[in-house]
Design an enzyme around this catalytic site. Structure first.
Site, mmCIF file in Angstrom:
data_model
loop_
_atom_site.group_PDB
_atom_site.id
_atom_site.type_symbol
_atom_site.label_atom_id
_atom_site.label_comp_id
_atom_site.label_asym_id
_atom_site.label_seq_id
_atom_site.Cartn_x
_atom_site.Cartn_y
_atom_site.Cartn_z
ATOM 1 N N ARG A 1 -146.902 40.681 39.609
ATOM 2 C CA ARG A 1 -145.651 41.448 39.763
ATOM 3 C C ARG A 1 -145.919 42.941 39.532
ATOM 4 O O ARG A 1 -145.345 43.789 40.206
ATOM 5 C CB ARG A 1 -144.589 40.932 38.784
ATOM 6 C CG ARG A 1 -143.945 39.635 39.273
ATOM 7 C CD ARG A 1 -143.293 38.850 38.168
ATOM 8 N NE ARG A 1 -142.250 39.565 37.470
ATOM 9 C CZ ARG A 1 -141.740 39.173 36.295
ATOM 10 N NH1 ARG A 1 -142.176 38.067 35.725
ATOM 11 N NH2 ARG A 1 -140.790 39.857 35.728
ATOM 12 N N ARG B 1 -138.434 32.351 31.893
ATOM 13 C CA ARG B 1 -138.411 32.461 33.349
ATOM 14 C C ARG B 1 -139.709 31.937 33.942
ATOM 15 O O ARG B 1 -140.784 32.163 33.393
ATOM 16 C CB ARG B 1 -138.190 33.924 33.758
ATOM 17 C CG ARG B 1 -136.735 34.234 34.037
ATOM 18 C CD ARG B 1 -136.476 35.715 34.226
ATOM 19 N NE ARG B 1 -137.342 36.362 35.196
ATOM 20 C CZ ARG B 1 -137.243 37.657 35.515
ATOM 21 N NH1 ARG B 1 -136.307 38.408 34.946
ATOM 22 N NH2 ARG B 1 -138.057 38.188 36.401
ATOM 23 N N ARG C 1 -136.345 48.341 45.852
ATOM 24 C CA ARG C 1 -137.753 48.188 45.467
ATOM 25 C C ARG C 1 -138.703 48.583 46.580
ATOM 26 O O ARG C 1 -139.913 48.495 46.400
ATOM 27 C CB ARG C 1 -138.016 46.715 45.153
ATOM 28 C CG ARG C 1 -137.996 46.357 43.685
ATOM 29 C CD ARG C 1 -138.046 44.858 43.675
ATOM 30 N NE ARG C 1 -138.691 44.275 42.555
ATOM 31 C CZ ARG C 1 -138.038 43.800 41.499
ATOM 32 N NH1 ARG C 1 -136.741 43.950 41.397
ATOM 33 N NH2 ARG C 1 -138.687 43.191 40.549
ATOM 34 N N ARG D 1 -140.340 36.885 26.302
ATOM 35 C CA ARG D 1 -138.921 36.957 26.698
ATOM 36 C C ARG D 1 -138.316 35.562 26.807
ATOM 37 O O ARG D 1 -138.942 34.623 27.271
ATOM 38 C CB ARG D 1 -138.788 37.660 28.045
ATOM 39 C CG ARG D 1 -137.355 37.557 28.606
ATOM 40 C CD ARG D 1 -137.093 38.463 29.759
ATOM 41 N NE ARG D 1 -137.992 38.269 30.870
ATOM 42 C CZ ARG D 1 -138.079 39.096 31.903
ATOM 43 N NH1 ARG D 1 -137.316 40.162 31.949
ATOM 44 N NH2 ARG D 1 -138.928 38.848 32.877
ATOM 45 N N LYS E 1 -135.169 47.210 32.123
ATOM 46 C CA LYS E 1 -134.106 47.594 33.062
ATOM 47 C C LYS E 1 -132.838 46.782 32.800
ATOM 48 O O LYS E 1 -131.739 47.320 32.709
ATOM 49 C CB LYS E 1 -134.554 47.366 34.525
ATOM 50 C CG LYS E 1 -135.781 48.152 34.931
ATOM 51 C CD LYS E 1 -136.126 47.937 36.385
ATOM 52 C CE LYS E 1 -136.526 46.511 36.764
ATOM 53 N NZ LYS E 1 -137.757 46.038 36.104
HETATM 54 P P1 AP5 Z 1 -135.879 43.125 30.357
HETATM 55 O O1 AP5 Z 1 -134.706 43.991 30.056
HETATM 56 O O2 AP5 Z 1 -135.615 41.704 30.709
HETATM 57 O O3 AP5 Z 1 -136.838 43.837 31.452
HETATM 58 P P2 AP5 Z 1 -136.643 44.060 33.011
HETATM 59 O O4 AP5 Z 1 -137.135 45.453 33.326
HETATM 60 O O5 AP5 Z 1 -135.273 43.702 33.459
HETATM 61 O O6 AP5 Z 1 -137.739 43.048 33.547
HETATM 62 P P3 AP5 Z 1 -137.706 41.952 34.716
HETATM 63 O O7 AP5 Z 1 -138.866 41.046 34.475
HETATM 64 O O8 AP5 Z 1 -136.347 41.353 34.862
HETATM 65 O O9 AP5 Z 1 -138.012 42.864 35.967
HETATM 66 P P4 AP5 Z 1 -138.526 42.415 37.306
HETATM 67 O O10 AP5 Z 1 -138.297 43.669 38.064
HETATM 68 O O11 AP5 Z 1 -139.913 41.909 37.365
HETATM 69 O O12 AP5 Z 1 -137.676 41.094 37.671
HETATM 70 P P5 AP5 Z 1 -136.428 40.860 38.602
HETATM 71 O O13 AP5 Z 1 -135.575 39.844 37.983
HETATM 72 O O14 AP5 Z 1 -135.824 42.155 39.024
HETATM 73 O O15 AP5 Z 1 -136.864 43.198 29.078
HETATM 74 C C1 AP5 Z 1 -138.081 42.446 29.054
HETATM 75 C C2 AP5 Z 1 -138.333 41.911 27.645
HETATM 76 O O16 AP5 Z 1 -138.602 43.022 26.757
HETATM 77 C C3 AP5 Z 1 -137.130 41.169 27.011
HETATM 78 O O17 AP5 Z 1 -137.618 40.131 26.209
HETATM 79 C C4 AP5 Z 1 -136.435 42.246 26.154
HETATM 80 O O18 AP5 Z 1 -135.759 41.668 25.043
HETATM 81 C C5 AP5 Z 1 -137.643 43.074 25.696
HETATM 82 N N1 AP5 Z 1 -137.345 44.496 25.507
HETATM 83 C C6 AP5 Z 1 -136.560 45.298 26.301
HETATM 84 N N2 AP5 Z 1 -136.563 46.569 25.841
HETATM 85 C C7 AP5 Z 1 -137.383 46.577 24.740
HETATM 86 C C8 AP5 Z 1 -137.819 47.607 23.830
HETATM 87 N N3 AP5 Z 1 -137.412 48.885 23.974
HETATM 88 N N4 AP5 Z 1 -138.656 47.265 22.829
HETATM 89 C C9 AP5 Z 1 -139.098 45.952 22.677
HETATM 90 N N5 AP5 Z 1 -138.715 44.936 23.517
HETATM 91 C C10 AP5 Z 1 -137.878 45.248 24.530
HETATM 92 O O19 AP5 Z 1 -137.130 40.238 39.898
HETATM 93 C C11 AP5 Z 1 -137.699 38.954 39.894
HETATM 94 C C12 AP5 Z 1 -138.210 38.612 41.297
HETATM 95 O O20 AP5 Z 1 -137.107 38.554 42.223
HETATM 96 C C13 AP5 Z 1 -139.187 39.611 41.913
HETATM 97 O O21 AP5 Z 1 -140.513 39.397 41.507
HETATM 98 C C14 AP5 Z 1 -138.975 39.348 43.404
HETATM 99 O O22 AP5 Z 1 -139.647 38.183 43.820
HETATM 100 C C15 AP5 Z 1 -137.477 39.087 43.486
HETATM 101 N N6 AP5 Z 1 -136.719 40.333 43.709
HETATM 102 C C16 AP5 Z 1 -135.808 40.882 42.854
HETATM 103 N N7 AP5 Z 1 -135.321 42.021 43.364
HETATM 104 C C17 AP5 Z 1 -135.932 42.208 44.563
HETATM 105 C C18 AP5 Z 1 -135.857 43.233 45.547
HETATM 106 N N8 AP5 Z 1 -135.052 44.305 45.401
HETATM 107 N N9 AP5 Z 1 -136.614 43.096 46.659
HETATM 108 C C19 AP5 Z 1 -137.410 42.022 46.842
HETATM 109 N N10 AP5 Z 1 -137.551 41.018 45.923
HETATM 110 C C20 AP5 Z 1 -136.812 41.128 44.801
HETATM 111 MG MG MG Z 2 -134.485 42.120 34.645
#
Ligand code: AP5
Ligand code: MG
Length: 221
Positions: free
Chosen positions: A173, A162, A90, A129, A15
């Site tokens: 997660r 992270r 979410r 990552r 994402k």
């Molecule tokens: P990346 O682009 O970083 O993936 P992502 O989908 O952004 O993954 P996240 O881990 O950031 O999502 P998340 O939803 O768990 O975390 P968030 O920060 O939102 O890509 C991942 C890896 O793959 C990278 O190394 C990249 O290089 C690689 N990659 C990408 N595309 C590729 C491809 N096509 N082929 C090969 N490799 C590839 O949330 C974290 C925490 O915050 C949550 O757990 C929660 O506690 C809190 N939080 C955040 N938002 C909310 C909300 N709305 N409500 C409540 N709590 C929340």
């Molecule tokens: Mg992300």
């Protein structure tokens, strides 16, 4: 007319990677709720301290504070033409709060791309990552390594792993995603806004499919 894109998909589906690439295509900001929480955490704010426990357990931060933080951000003037949301909404409560806040500004969600990736691939990607501490650029030790180990190609900053990227937390997660976020997919499907994208492909191919979906916006059906 404004454009509001809601990036959906499990943790590690790409994402953030794809949202950053869409910024240049659409000319609107990328807002990641996870990045906002991590910023609060690094600044040592009360909100950051409160969110930390949920994040390290791989659980969702409560809706009330999350909605307030994200709505405050997307009502800034740089989002007047639209925004690319990543990690929000979410829950159904968050999705409804977003609709209400957008309605007040004469805006609405225009597209909800769902990036499909298998659970095995999620674990593989997330455990490799690395993220830049200074500019937030995202790398992958296997698929998109930096030129120099531990150093950001963009700004020379330190790369770190992270805190919530260990396999056990990633599995939790994923569980949280299936339990709490699945209904949000149905919410956008019912409104005809969902576009399904094959996220197992290489990054450039995922980007091409997303661009095509965005370009079809506004074309007659
Ligand atoms: P990346 O682009 O970083 O993936 P992502 O989908 O952004 O993954 P996240 O881990 O950031 O999502 P998340 O939803 O768990 O975390 P968030 O920060 O939102 O890509 C991942 C890896 O793959 C990278 O190394 C990249 O290089 C690689 N990659 C990408 N595309 C590729 C491809 N096509 N082929 C090969 N490799 C590839 O949330 C974290 C925490 O915050 C949550 O757990 C929660 O506690 C809190 N939080 C955040 N938002 C909310 C909300 N709305 N409500 C409540 N709590 C929340
Ligand atoms: Mg992300």
């Amino acid at each position: 007319m404004s454009t509001v894109v809601v990036m959906l998909g499990p943790p590690g589906s790409g994402k953030g990677t794809q949202a950053k690439r869409l910024v240049d295509v659409l000319g609107i900001p990328h807002v990641s709720s996870g990045d906002l929480f991590r910023h609060h955490l690094s600044e040592g704010t009360e909100l950051g301290r409160m969110a930390h426990g949920y994040m390290e357990r791989g659980e969702l931060v409560p809706d009330r504070v999350t909605v307030e933080m994200v709505i405050e951000r997307i009502t800034q003037p740089d989002c007047d033409e639209g925004v690319i949301l990543d990690g929000f909404p979410r829950t159904l409560t968050q999705a409804e709060a977003l609709d209400e806040a957008l309605r007040e500004q004469g805006m609405a969600v225009t597209l909800a791309p769902l990036i499909h990736v298998s659970d095995e691939e999620v674990i593989r990607r997330i455990t490799a990552r690395r993220v830049c501490r200074d500019c937030g650029a995202v790398y992958n030790l296997v698929f998109e390594p930096p030129q120099e180990e531990g150093v950001c190609d963009v700004c020379g900053g330190d790369l770190y792993r992270r805190e919530d990227d260990d396999p056990e937390t990633v599995r939790h997660r994923l569980y949280t995603y299936y339990k709490e976020t699945s209904p949000v997919i149905g919410y956008y499907f019912a409104q005809g806004l969902l576009v399904e994208i094959d996220g197992q492909q290489p990054t450039a191919d995922v980007e091409r499919d997303l661009r095509n979906a965005v370009q079809r916006l506004g074309e007659p059906a």
